[in-house]
Design a protein around this motif. Structure first.
Motif, PDB file in Angstrom:
ATOM      1  N   ILE A   1      45.136  51.435  22.146  1.00 50.42           N
ATOM      2  CA  ILE A   1      43.810  51.412  22.764  1.00 50.42           C
ATOM      3  C   ILE A   1      43.329  49.659  22.933  1.00 50.42           C
ATOM      4  O   ILE A   1      42.439  49.419  23.765  1.00 50.42           O
TER       5      ILE A   1
ATOM      6  N   TYR B   1      48.526  55.095  14.668  1.00 47.60           N
ATOM      7  CA  TYR B   1      48.037  53.938  13.880  1.00 47.60           C
ATOM      8  C   TYR B   1      48.072  52.652  14.483  1.00 47.60           C
ATOM      9  O   TYR B   1      47.844  51.752  14.071  1.00 47.60           O
TER      10      TYR B   1
ATOM     11  N   ASP C   1      43.813  51.672   9.658  1.00 48.20           N
ATOM     12  CA  ASP C   1      43.088  52.795  10.272  1.00 48.20           C
ATOM     13  C   ASP C   1      43.862  53.388  11.446  1.00 48.20           C
ATOM     14  O   ASP C   1      45.115  52.720  11.974  1.00 48.20           O
ATOM     15  N   LYS C   2      43.567  54.522  11.735  1.00 52.73           N
ATOM     16  CA  LYS C   2      44.067  55.309  12.817  1.00 52.73           C
ATOM     17  C   LYS C   2      43.193  55.556  13.738  1.00 52.73           C
ATOM     18  O   LYS C   2      42.408  56.467  14.223  1.00 52.73           O
ATOM     19  N   PRO C   3      43.454  54.546  15.075  1.00 50.13           N
ATOM     20  CA  PRO C   3      42.468  54.785  16.273  1.00 50.13           C
ATOM     21  C   PRO C   3      42.855  56.059  17.105  1.00 50.13           C
ATOM     22  O   PRO C   3      41.981  56.237  18.230  1.00 50.13           O
TER      23      PRO C   3
ATOM     24  N   PHE D   1      47.281  49.973  17.346  1.00 51.82           N
ATOM     25  CA  PHE D   1      46.124  49.510  18.071  1.00 51.82           C
ATOM     26  C   PHE D   1      46.558  49.180  19.672  1.00 51.82           C
ATOM     27  O   PHE D   1      45.760  48.848  20.279  1.00 51.82           O
TER      28      PHE D   1
END
Length: 281
Positions: A224, A219, A135-137, A221
Motif C-alpha cells: 500500500i 501483512y 497489522d494487516k493492511p 505495507f
C-alpha cells in the motif's frame, strides 16, 4: 487478553524495567508470583527468537506431509509465473492473474484446487500464531494493483505508489542522488507470497521462521505504501544490519526520512529492518 496484547504488555514491561507485578491487576485470577514467572518466560522467549530470527525454535509452526508438499509445489509454480511475466511485472500481478497464467502457459502449470485452497489458507492464517504481530493492511486474497496508481522507477525494475510515497522517494533521491537505490517497491500479494513461501520452503516449511524476516502475505505495507532503499553497489548487504554503516543510511537518518516500519527492538515479531522506509498515508 489475547496473546498479541499479552506479549506486547510483557515486552513493554521488560523494556521499561517495570516490575512485572505492576501489571498483575490486569490478571486478578492469578497470583503475582505466577504472573511474574509467566511474564519472564515469555519475555525471554521473545528476545531469544528475535536475537536468532533465522534459526528454528521449539514452538515454531512447521508444515509437514501434504501441506509441506503443497508449499513446495506452490513455490515452484509462483517462481515459474515470475520467470514468465518478468521481474518487474511480477511485482504487480494479482492471485487471479497468477492462476490465469498457470492455465495459459504449460511451462507454469495450472494451480490445482488444493493448491489454491492452500494459498488462501496461508493468506487468511492468523499471523499472531506465527509470532508476527503487525497489522494487516491488505485483507482481500484477490487484491489487485492498478498500473495507473503506480510509477515505475527507471533502472530499478520496481514501482512506487503515486502520491505521498512517490513524493517521499523523490525527496530521498534528491538528497542522495546516485548513491541511493530503490531495492524494493510495490509488492502485490503474489510477490509477497513468493518471498514468504521461498523463505519457508528453504527452511523445511517453517512458517514462523519465515515470518521473523518477511511479513506474511497481506501483512506487508509494500502493498500500500512502503519501500526499501539501499546503497548503490552494496548488493545483498543492503538487507543486513551492515546497511547502517552506509552513507545512505546515515544521511537519511540525519534528514529524518528513516521512520522505520520495523525499528530495532520492535514488538512486532520482525527483525530490525533499517532499510525499510515507512510511508504514512
Amino acid at each position: 487478553m489475547n496473546r498479541r496484547a499479552f506479549l506486547r504488555q510483557i515486552c513493554i514491561a521488560s523494556a521499561m524495567a517495570i516490575p512485572c507485578n505492576a501489571l498483575a491487576a490486569e490478571f486478578p485470577e492469578e497470583e503475582p508470583q505466577e504472573q511474574q514467572e509467566q511474564y519472564d518466560l515469555h519475555v525471554k522467549d521473545y528476545i531469544s527468537k528475535m536475537s536468532h530470527f533465522d534459526l528454528a525454535h521449539p514452538d515454531d509452526i512447521i508444515l509437514k506431509d501434504e501441506e509441506l508438499e503443497l508449499l513446495k509445489n506452490c513455490t515452484a509454480k509462483i517462481t515459474r509465473v515470475m520467470r514468465t511475466v518478468g521481474y518487474g511485472n511480477f511485482n504487480l500481478i494479482s492471485v487471479d492473474q497468477a492462476f490465469l497464467f498457470g492455465r495459459q502457459y504449460s511451462r507454469i502449470g495450472a494451480f490445482s484446487t488444493k493448491e489454491k485452497e492452500f494459498l488462501e489458507k496461508i493468506f487468511y492464517y492468523d499471523a499472531d500464531a506465527l509470532g508476527f504481530y503487525g497489522d494487516k493492511p491488505i485483507t482481500a486474497f484477490t487484491q489487485t494493483i492498478s498500473r495507473k496508481d503506480v510509477i515505475k522507477i527507471r533502472h530499478s525494475g520496481h514501482y512506487i505508489f503515486k502520491g505521498h510515497p512517490f513524493e517521499v522517494w523523490k525527496e530521498i533521491k534528491s538528497a542522495l542522488s546516485s548513491d541511493v537505490i530503490l531495492t524494493s517497491g510495490v509488492r502485490g500479494v503474489v510477490k509477497q507470497f513468493h518471498l514468504f513461501l521461498m523463505k519457508a520452503s528453504s527452511n523445511g516449511g517453517n512458517l514462523s521462521l519465515a515470518s521473523r524476516s518477511l511479513a506474511p502475505p497481506g501483512y506487508s505495507f509494500h502493498g500500500i505504501s512502503d519501500f526499501d532503499v539501499g546503497q548503490k553497489k552494496y548488493g545483498e548487504f543492503n538487507f543486513t544490519s551492515r546497511f547502517t554503516e552506509t552513507r545512505v543510511f546515515n544521511k537519511l537518518n540525519e534528514l529524518g526520512y528513516l521512520t522505520l516500519r520495523y525499528p530495532r527492538g520492535n514488538l512486532l515479531g520482525v527483525r530490525y529492518e533499517p532499510w525499510h522506509v515507512k510511508v504514512s498515508l
